[in-house]
Design a protein around this motif. Structure first.
Motif, PDB file in Angstrom:
ATOM      1  N   HIS A  85       3.229  14.251  23.344  1.00 49.80           N
ATOM      2  CA  HIS A  85       4.153  14.929  22.441  1.00 49.80           C
ATOM      3  C   HIS A  85       4.036  14.339  21.042  1.00 49.80           C
ATOM      4  O   HIS A  85       3.601  13.199  20.861  1.00 49.80           O
ATOM      5  CB  HIS A  85       5.601  14.775  22.924  1.00 49.80           C
ATOM      6  N   LYS A  86       4.457  15.099  20.051  1.00 51.05           N
ATOM      7  CA  LYS A  86       4.513  14.634  18.677  1.00 51.05           C
ATOM      8  C   LYS A  86       5.972  14.533  18.239  1.00 51.05           C
ATOM      9  O   LYS A  86       6.827  15.288  18.713  1.00 51.05           O
ATOM     10  CB  LYS A  86       3.757  15.587  17.746  1.00 51.05           C
ATOM     11  N   VAL A  87       6.238  13.582  17.337  1.00 50.74           N
ATOM     12  CA  VAL A  87       7.612  13.349  16.893  1.00 50.74           C
ATOM     13  C   VAL A  87       7.686  13.450  15.374  1.00 50.74           C
ATOM     14  O   VAL A  87       6.969  12.752  14.653  1.00 50.74           O
ATOM     15  CB  VAL A  87       8.117  11.967  17.336  1.00 50.74           C
ATOM     16  N   ASP A  88       8.546  14.334  14.902  1.00 54.93           N
ATOM     17  CA  ASP A  88       8.816  14.498  13.470  1.00 54.93           C
ATOM     18  C   ASP A  88      10.132  13.790  13.175  1.00 54.93           C
ATOM     19  O   ASP A  88      11.191  14.217  13.638  1.00 54.93           O
ATOM     20  CB  ASP A  88       8.909  15.991  13.134  1.00 54.93           C
ATOM     21  N   VAL A  89      10.080  12.684  12.429  1.00 51.52           N
ATOM     22  CA  VAL A  89      11.270  11.870  12.154  1.00 51.52           C
ATOM     23  C   VAL A  89      11.790  12.161  10.752  1.00 51.52           C
ATOM     24  O   VAL A  89      11.044  12.081   9.768  1.00 51.52           O
ATOM     25  CB  VAL A  89      10.953  10.369  12.280  1.00 51.52           C
ATOM     26  N   GLN A  90      13.068  12.477  10.663  1.00 53.57           N
ATOM     27  CA  GLN A  90      13.728  12.685   9.372  1.00 53.57           C
ATOM     28  C   GLN A  90      15.013  11.874   9.353  1.00 53.57           C
ATOM     29  O   GLN A  90      15.718  11.809  10.361  1.00 53.57           O
ATOM     30  CB  GLN A  90      14.032  14.167   9.143  1.00 53.57           C
ATOM     31  N   ASN A  91      15.301  11.252   8.205  1.00 52.14           N
ATOM     32  CA  ASN A  91      16.512  10.435   8.142  1.00 52.14           C
ATOM     33  C   ASN A  91      17.387  10.837   6.956  1.00 52.14           C
ATOM     34  O   ASN A  91      16.931  11.416   5.983  1.00 52.14           O
ATOM     35  CB  ASN A  91      16.163   8.954   8.044  1.00 52.14           C
ATOM     36  N   ASP A  92      18.665  10.486   7.086  1.00 53.47           N
ATOM     37  CA  ASP A  92      19.646  10.759   6.040  1.00 53.47           C
ATOM     38  C   ASP A  92      20.873   9.913   6.344  1.00 53.47           C
ATOM     39  O   ASP A  92      20.907   9.205   7.363  1.00 53.47           O
ATOM     40  CB  ASP A  92      20.010  12.250   6.019  1.00 53.47           C
ATOM     41  N   THR A  93      21.884   9.973   5.489  1.00 54.47           N
ATOM     42  CA  THR A  93      23.126   9.279   5.799  1.00 54.47           C
ATOM     43  C   THR A  93      23.819  10.009   6.955  1.00 54.47           C
ATOM     44  O   THR A  93      23.544  11.179   7.220  1.00 54.47           O
ATOM     45  CB  THR A  93      24.077   9.249   4.588  1.00 54.47           C
ATOM     46  N   ALA A  94      24.744   9.305   7.603  1.00 49.80           N
ATOM     47  CA  ALA A  94      25.457   9.908   8.736  1.00 49.80           C
ATOM     48  C   ALA A  94      26.202  11.165   8.297  1.00 49.80           C
ATOM     49  O   ALA A  94      26.169  12.201   8.976  1.00 49.80           O
ATOM     50  CB  ALA A  94      26.420   8.885   9.341  1.00 49.80           C
ATOM     51  N   GLY A  95      26.879  11.084   7.142  1.00 51.01           N
ATOM     52  CA  GLY A  95      27.624  12.237   6.650  1.00 51.01           C
ATOM     53  C   GLY A  95      26.725  13.409   6.308  1.00 51.01           C
ATOM     54  O   GLY A  95      27.050  14.561   6.616  1.00 51.01           O
ATOM     55  N   ALA A  96      25.582  13.113   5.700  1.00 46.21           N
ATOM     56  CA  ALA A  96      24.657  14.185   5.328  1.00 46.21           C
ATOM     57  C   ALA A  96      24.059  14.853   6.555  1.00 46.21           C
ATOM     58  O   ALA A  96      23.873  16.080   6.583  1.00 46.21           O
ATOM     59  CB  ALA A  96      23.557  13.633   4.429  1.00 46.21           C
ATOM     60  N   LEU A  97      23.751  14.060   7.585  1.00 49.92           N
ATOM     61  CA  LEU A  97      23.206  14.643   8.811  1.00 49.92           C
ATOM     62  C   LEU A  97      24.214  15.583   9.459  1.00 49.92           C
ATOM     63  O   LEU A  97      23.857  16.679   9.918  1.00 49.92           O
ATOM     64  CB  LEU A  97      22.818  13.537   9.791  1.00 49.92           C
ATOM     65  N   ALA A  98      25.470  15.163   9.499  1.00 46.72           N
ATOM     66  CA  ALA A  98      26.511  16.008  10.094  1.00 46.72           C
ATOM     67  C   ALA A  98      26.625  17.329   9.329  1.00 46.72           C
ATOM     68  O   ALA A  98      26.783  18.397   9.932  1.00 46.72           O
ATOM     69  CB  ALA A  98      27.842  15.269  10.096  1.00 46.72           C
ATOM     70  N   LYS A  99      26.530  17.254   8.007  1.00 46.48           N
ATOM     71  CA  LYS A  99      26.602  18.477   7.194  1.00 46.48           C
ATOM     72  C   LYS A  99      25.394  19.376   7.434  1.00 46.48           C
ATOM     73  O   LYS A  99      25.525  20.601   7.515  1.00 46.48           O
ATOM     74  CB  LYS A  99      26.699  18.107   5.713  1.00 46.48           C
ATOM     75  N   ARG A 100      24.221  18.768   7.522  1.00 47.01           N
ATOM     76  CA  ARG A 100      23.005  19.553   7.741  1.00 47.01           C
ATOM     77  C   ARG A 100      23.074  20.303   9.070  1.00 47.01           C
ATOM     78  O   ARG A 100      22.720  21.479   9.166  1.00 47.01           O
ATOM     79  CB  ARG A 100      21.783  18.643   7.707  1.00 47.01           C
ATOM     80  N   ILE A 101      23.547  19.602  10.093  1.00 40.85           N
ATOM     81  CA  ILE A 101      23.645  20.230  11.413  1.00 40.85           C
ATOM     82  C   ILE A 101      24.731  21.301  11.414  1.00 40.85           C
ATOM     83  O   ILE A 101      24.570  22.381  12.000  1.00 40.85           O
ATOM     84  CB  ILE A 101      23.911  19.163  12.490  1.00 40.85           C
ATOM     85  N   GLY A 102      25.841  21.003  10.724  1.00 38.67           N
ATOM     86  CA  GLY A 102      26.913  21.989  10.623  1.00 38.67           C
ATOM     87  C   GLY A 102      26.463  23.252   9.914  1.00 38.67           C
ATOM     88  O   GLY A 102      26.971  24.349  10.187  1.00 38.67           O
ATOM     89  N   ALA A 103      25.490  23.101   9.006  1.00 40.14           N
ATOM     90  CA  ALA A 103      24.972  24.254   8.260  1.00 40.14           C
ATOM     91  C   ALA A 103      23.906  25.013   9.041  1.00 40.14           C
ATOM     92  O   ALA A 103      23.379  26.016   8.568  1.00 40.14           O
ATOM     93  CB  ALA A 103      24.397  23.792   6.921  1.00 40.14           C
ATOM     94  N   GLY A 104      23.584  24.512  10.254  1.00 38.07           N
ATOM     95  CA  GLY A 104      22.659  25.255  11.107  1.00 38.07           C
ATOM     96  C   GLY A 104      21.270  24.682  11.267  1.00 38.07           C
ATOM     97  O   GLY A 104      20.406  25.311  11.887  1.00 38.07           O
ATOM     98  N   GLU A 105      21.020  23.486  10.730  1.00 38.92           N
ATOM     99  CA  GLU A 105      19.681  22.905  10.885  1.00 38.92           C
ATOM    100  C   GLU A 105      19.393  22.613  12.349  1.00 38.92           C
ATOM    101  O   GLU A 105      20.246  22.085  13.073  1.00 38.92           O
ATOM    102  CB  GLU A 105      19.553  21.617  10.067  1.00 38.92           C
ATOM    103  N   THR A 106      18.202  22.957  12.785  1.00 35.89           N
ATOM    104  CA  THR A 106      17.819  22.730  14.178  1.00 35.89           C
ATOM    105  C   THR A 106      17.166  21.351  14.332  1.00 35.89           C
ATOM    106  O   THR A 106      16.594  20.806  13.381  1.00 35.89           O
ATOM    107  CB  THR A 106      16.845  23.806  14.668  1.00 35.89           C
ATOM    108  N   PHE A 107      17.237  20.809  15.525  1.00 40.32           N
ATOM    109  CA  PHE A 107      16.673  19.496  15.822  1.00 40.32           C
ATOM    110  C   PHE A 107      16.580  19.364  17.339  1.00 40.32           C
ATOM    111  O   PHE A 107      17.060  20.225  18.083  1.00 40.32           O
ATOM    112  CB  PHE A 107      17.561  18.387  15.240  1.00 40.32           C
TER     113      PHE A 107
END
Length: 252
Positions: A48-70
């Motif tokens: 398998h391949k792994v695509d790693v992306q990082n951000d602050t905890a608050g920013a990640l929660a917002k990104r996921i809330g806006a519909g980003e898939t992961f």
């Protein structure tokens, strides 16, 4: 018999490659170094391949809330609990991974302030020309804690005049660039910065440990691969990497 073996091996290899997936891992910056360190062996072992992306905890929660898939998410337990209630992550998959302390750093070669007591910390902050830390408005765990700590210690006004607020990433980079002479950040995000020197953790009386946990996305397109990677992050073999990156294994 030998003639039969080679076609079977070729078939097995092709089948393995056909099952290989690319999974997207979202992680807080503090845990990024652990994730990145464990990726190569996982990819070699599974295909398998792994695509790693990082951000602050608050920013990640917002990104996921806006519909980003992961596929896999590393966040604070409280953040994962909220996302599980919203159906964004699988509640059954949540597993503790590590915890990390906040540390103080200076530029390599600079005089290191004492850091044995709360008063030592106060004096180090007051003596600094510029103090770098994560902007609380960015949603970083350490920045939010430090903002409250400065207020409790009566340092808020003094820090406001000398603060170098970093929206995300490695705060200690500001030491190397000369924009700050004191950086306060989670230890796992200080150690990777070449040219920065960790003075030590905050005194225990004012220390704040942030715990991180992992979960599989409720909508993952590759749940088996995602679960396999999460097991890699939480397995016994990961403990050595966790410690090497300035973190501690999560408490049960």
């Amino acid at each position: 018999m030998r003639r039969l073996v080679y076609p079977l091996l070729a078939f097995a290899l092709a089948a393995s490659q056909a099952r290989a997936d690319t999974i997207k891992v979202l992680t807080t910056g503090a845990f990024k170094q652990v994730v990145v360190a464990l990726v190569p062996a996982f990819e070699a072992r599974t295909g398998h391949k792994v695509d790693v992306q990082n951000d602050t905890a608050g920013a990640l929660a917002k990104r996921i809330g806006a519909g980003e898939t992961f596929d896999v998410l590393v966040l604070t337990p409280a953040g994962l609990k909220t996302l599980a209630a919203e159906g964004k992550v699988s509640a059954q998959s949540v597993v503790p991974l590590a915890r990390v302390a906040i540390g103080v750093a200076v530029k390599a070669g600079a005089a290191q302030p004492a850091m044995a007591s709360v008063e030592d910390f106060r004096q180090a902050v007051l003596a600094a020309r510029k103090v770098a830390y994560i902007d609380p408005a960015a949603g970083g765990s350490s920045g939010i804690y430090l903002d409250g700590l400065f207020q409790r210690l009566g340092l808020a006004e003094a820090v406001r005049a000398k603060a170098v607020l970093v929206p995300g990433g490695l705060v200690a980079d500001k030491l190397v660039s000369g924009e700050a002479d004191l950086a306060i950040h989670q230890i796992s995000e200080i150690l990777p910065v070449r040219g920065a020197q960790l003075v030590g953790p905050l005194p225990e009386a004012i220390q704040n440990y942030t715990t991180y946990a992992g979960a599989v996305s409720a909508g993952s397109r590759h749940p088996d691969a995602a679960q396999a990677f999460l097991l890699t992050l939480s397995g016994a073999d990961a403990a050595q990497t966790v410690r090497a990156k300035g973190m501690l294994p999560a408490q049960p």
